[in-house]
Design a protein around this motif. Sequence first.
Motif, short mmCIF file in Angstrom:
data_model
loop_
_atom_site.label_atom_id
_atom_site.label_comp_id
_atom_site.label_asym_id
_atom_site.label_seq_id
_atom_site.Cartn_x
_atom_site.Cartn_y
_atom_site.Cartn_z
N MET A 37 48.41 40.59 41.21
CA MET A 37 48.94 39.12 41.15
C MET A 37 47.92 38.50 40.22
SD MET A 37 50.05 38.09 44.85
CE MET A 37 48.74 38.89 45.84
N ALA A 41 49.55 36.63 36.82
CA ALA A 41 49.43 35.12 36.52
C ALA A 41 49.00 35.06 35.36
CB ALA A 41 48.26 34.56 37.65
N LEU A 44 51.73 35.80 32.65
CA LEU A 44 52.79 34.65 32.65
C LEU A 44 52.16 33.66 31.93
CD1 LEU A 44 53.61 34.78 36.33
CD2 LEU A 44 55.45 34.75 34.63
N ALA A 54 50.66 28.73 36.82
CA ALA A 54 51.25 29.81 36.79
C ALA A 54 51.01 30.76 37.90
CB ALA A 54 51.65 30.57 35.37
N PHE A 56 50.82 32.51 42.25
CA PHE A 56 51.47 33.03 43.62
C PHE A 56 51.13 32.25 44.91
CE2 PHE A 56 51.45 36.47 40.58
CZ PHE A 56 52.45 37.33 40.95
N PHE A 69 46.22 32.79 40.62
CA PHE A 69 46.81 31.72 39.71
C PHE A 69 46.04 31.30 38.22
CE2 PHE A 69 44.60 27.68 40.23
CZ PHE A 69 43.78 27.91 41.43
N CYS A 85 58.09 25.17 46.48
CA CYS A 85 57.72 26.63 47.04
C CYS A 85 58.33 26.81 48.38
CB CYS A 85 56.17 26.72 47.00
SG CYS A 85 55.70 26.61 45.55
N VAL A 121 59.71 36.64 45.96
CA VAL A 121 59.54 37.99 45.81
C VAL A 121 59.96 38.59 47.11
CG1 VAL A 121 57.82 39.91 45.22
CG2 VAL A 121 57.73 37.75 44.20
N ILE A 131 56.62 33.44 43.14
CA ILE A 131 56.00 33.04 42.01
C ILE A 131 56.16 31.72 41.49
CG2 ILE A 131 56.18 33.75 39.62
CD1 ILE A 131 57.11 36.43 40.47
N ASP A 132 55.48 30.85 41.24
CA ASP A 132 55.56 29.59 40.90
C ASP A 132 55.08 29.03 39.89
OD1 ASP A 132 55.65 26.69 41.05
OD2 ASP A 132 53.86 26.37 42.32
N VAL A 149 62.10 35.72 35.50
CA VAL A 149 61.09 35.76 36.48
C VAL A 149 61.60 36.44 37.48
CG1 VAL A 149 59.54 34.38 37.85
CG2 VAL A 149 59.95 33.93 35.50
N ALA A 153 60.09 39.34 39.46
CA ALA A 153 59.79 39.46 41.01
C ALA A 153 60.34 40.84 41.37
CB ALA A 153 60.40 38.44 41.68
#
Length: 160
Positions: A37, A41, A44, A54, A56, A69, A85, A121, A131-132, A149, A153
């Motif tokens: 992750m 991040a 991204l 960007a 999680f 992130f 979210c 995900v 994923i944000d 995205v 995911a």
Amino acid sequence: MYDFAPDPDLPAAERYRQLASAADALTSGEPDGVANMANIAALLWEFLPQLNWAGFYRMIDGELVLGPFVGRPACIRIPVGKGVCGAAAQSAQTQLVADVHTFPGHIACDSASRSELVVPVTRDGAVIAVIDLDSPEPARFDADDAAGVEALAALLSTRI
Ligand code: SME
């Protein structure tokens, strides 16, 4: 050091294809979900322009908990169903929000954020994370971003 050097002029579909390829290379064979992750991040952030956040949120004991992130410090826990979210986690559907100020219950972790894309995900039919992506630009994200995205995911389903 990894240097994927995304070309700033790439069309969205090709940009996301390269992002997925880099994500696959970085996470393949690595069993540690936090490490994966963290690298995603960072990818991204490198591949997508005009972001201010960007990362999680992970589903833990029925609520979303902040994960790796890039960006400013953020809300740590988000109840399912709350904010963008929480809506993605509850519905298991991508949330594409052109103007966060019009989204009921939007959680403003960074007041600079104007638009947002949240993609769930899933694994074995359950939401395991979201994923944000946040942007200071209104309507920064479109259907190409959502599709890109979502493909990411799907790749991460068994890697985080
Ligand atoms: N805006 C999100 C909260 C997370 S931050 O943007 C990092 C929401 O409404 O769920």
